[in-house]
Design a protein around this motif. Sequence first.
Motif, mmCIF file in Angstrom:
data_model
loop_
_atom_site.group_PDB
_atom_site.id
_atom_site.type_symbol
_atom_site.label_atom_id
_atom_site.label_comp_id
_atom_site.label_asym_id
_atom_site.label_seq_id
_atom_site.Cartn_x
_atom_site.Cartn_y
_atom_site.Cartn_z
ATOM 1 N N ARG A 190 28.911 -25.651 -11.389
ATOM 2 C CA ARG A 190 27.676 -26.012 -10.651
ATOM 3 C C ARG A 190 27.778 -27.419 -10.041
ATOM 4 N NH1 ARG A 190 24.283 -25.708 -14.489
ATOM 5 N NH2 ARG A 190 24.177 -23.131 -14.391
ATOM 6 N N LEU A 197 23.261 -14.621 -6.624
ATOM 7 C CA LEU A 197 23.825 -15.734 -7.341
ATOM 8 C C LEU A 197 22.906 -16.912 -7.205
ATOM 9 C CD1 LEU A 197 26.186 -16.830 -9.122
ATOM 10 C CD2 LEU A 197 27.202 -17.833 -7.097
ATOM 11 N N SER A 223 22.070 -19.194 -9.442
ATOM 12 C CA SER A 223 22.684 -20.302 -9.919
ATOM 13 C C SER A 223 24.325 -19.994 -10.508
ATOM 14 C CB SER A 223 21.749 -21.097 -10.950
ATOM 15 O OG SER A 223 21.689 -20.158 -12.189
ATOM 16 N N LYS A 264 17.521 -13.691 -13.351
ATOM 17 C CA LYS A 264 18.674 -14.646 -14.084
ATOM 18 C C LYS A 264 19.978 -14.132 -13.730
ATOM 19 C CE LYS A 264 18.214 -11.667 -18.043
ATOM 20 N NZ LYS A 264 17.792 -11.809 -19.426
ATOM 21 N N VAL A 265 20.788 -14.999 -14.189
ATOM 22 C CA VAL A 265 22.157 -14.686 -13.534
ATOM 23 C C VAL A 265 22.635 -13.294 -14.454
ATOM 24 C CG1 VAL A 265 24.633 -15.492 -14.167
ATOM 25 C CG2 VAL A 265 22.791 -16.990 -13.687
ATOM 26 N N PRO A 283 27.327 -19.887 -12.985
ATOM 27 C CA PRO A 283 27.165 -19.404 -14.552
ATOM 28 C C PRO A 283 27.675 -20.726 -15.328
ATOM 29 C CG PRO A 283 28.920 -18.670 -13.398
ATOM 30 C CD PRO A 283 28.034 -19.231 -12.281
#
Length: 246
Positions: A174, A165, A167, A202-203, A169
Amino acid sequence: MFGAYQAGVWSVLQPVFRPDAVVGCSIGSINGWAIASGIPGEELCRTWLDPRCATLMTPRKPRRPWHAFFDPSPLREMVQELTSTYTPRVPFALAVTKLPQLRLEIIETPHLTWQHVMASCAVPVGFPPVRIDGQLYCDGGFLSVMPVWAAKRFGVDRAITVNVLPSMPLNALRASVRMVRLLAPREPRVTGIEVLRLGPEKVLGKLRDAITWDPENMRQWIARGQADAEALVKSPQFSAIVDRFV
């Protein structure tokens, strides 16, 4: 989806790497328990391809705003089955968040129980916190998705980390997590540990993907974990230090 990615990573690392200790949080506490127990990589992948995983995030009925969104019973059954089937062969620790103090705690074998694994996966709002010895605990990843510093207590000076993870989603999610972490005690700094970092660029998917089991998606995330791990294994950094792992 995060558990499936980790399983793909382990299926590649397991034939060439034997950890001296394992640390996990959130869904990584489930995989971590199994990995510390010596589970074969392909077997861990089959766990996340099992259709029973579709029940792990079943919405509660009736829905009440003061209750958690998901029914914890299927997750509890999975964790109890896992901890009764496998026994860690190497030191294993997991992260939980103590409530209401918002304090990150590391619990390690032999003091770990299935309740601690359940608590480490209890995402706030999603699942209810778990009461252990009169204290409430929730997801360790709420405060730290990568508690590498905790490995130091096992005398570890080299580690492979899997951060699924990079960042959150959603912008709102966040911001909420960032605010909570500002209010919580500061996490210890990582010092004296040589780290090889592994994770998706990336996510992995949308929030819906994280809470909905789909066999094709699971295969894709396992494959992504395998591809990223294969790239790490072929890297000069891995070749340079893997022989120094005990």
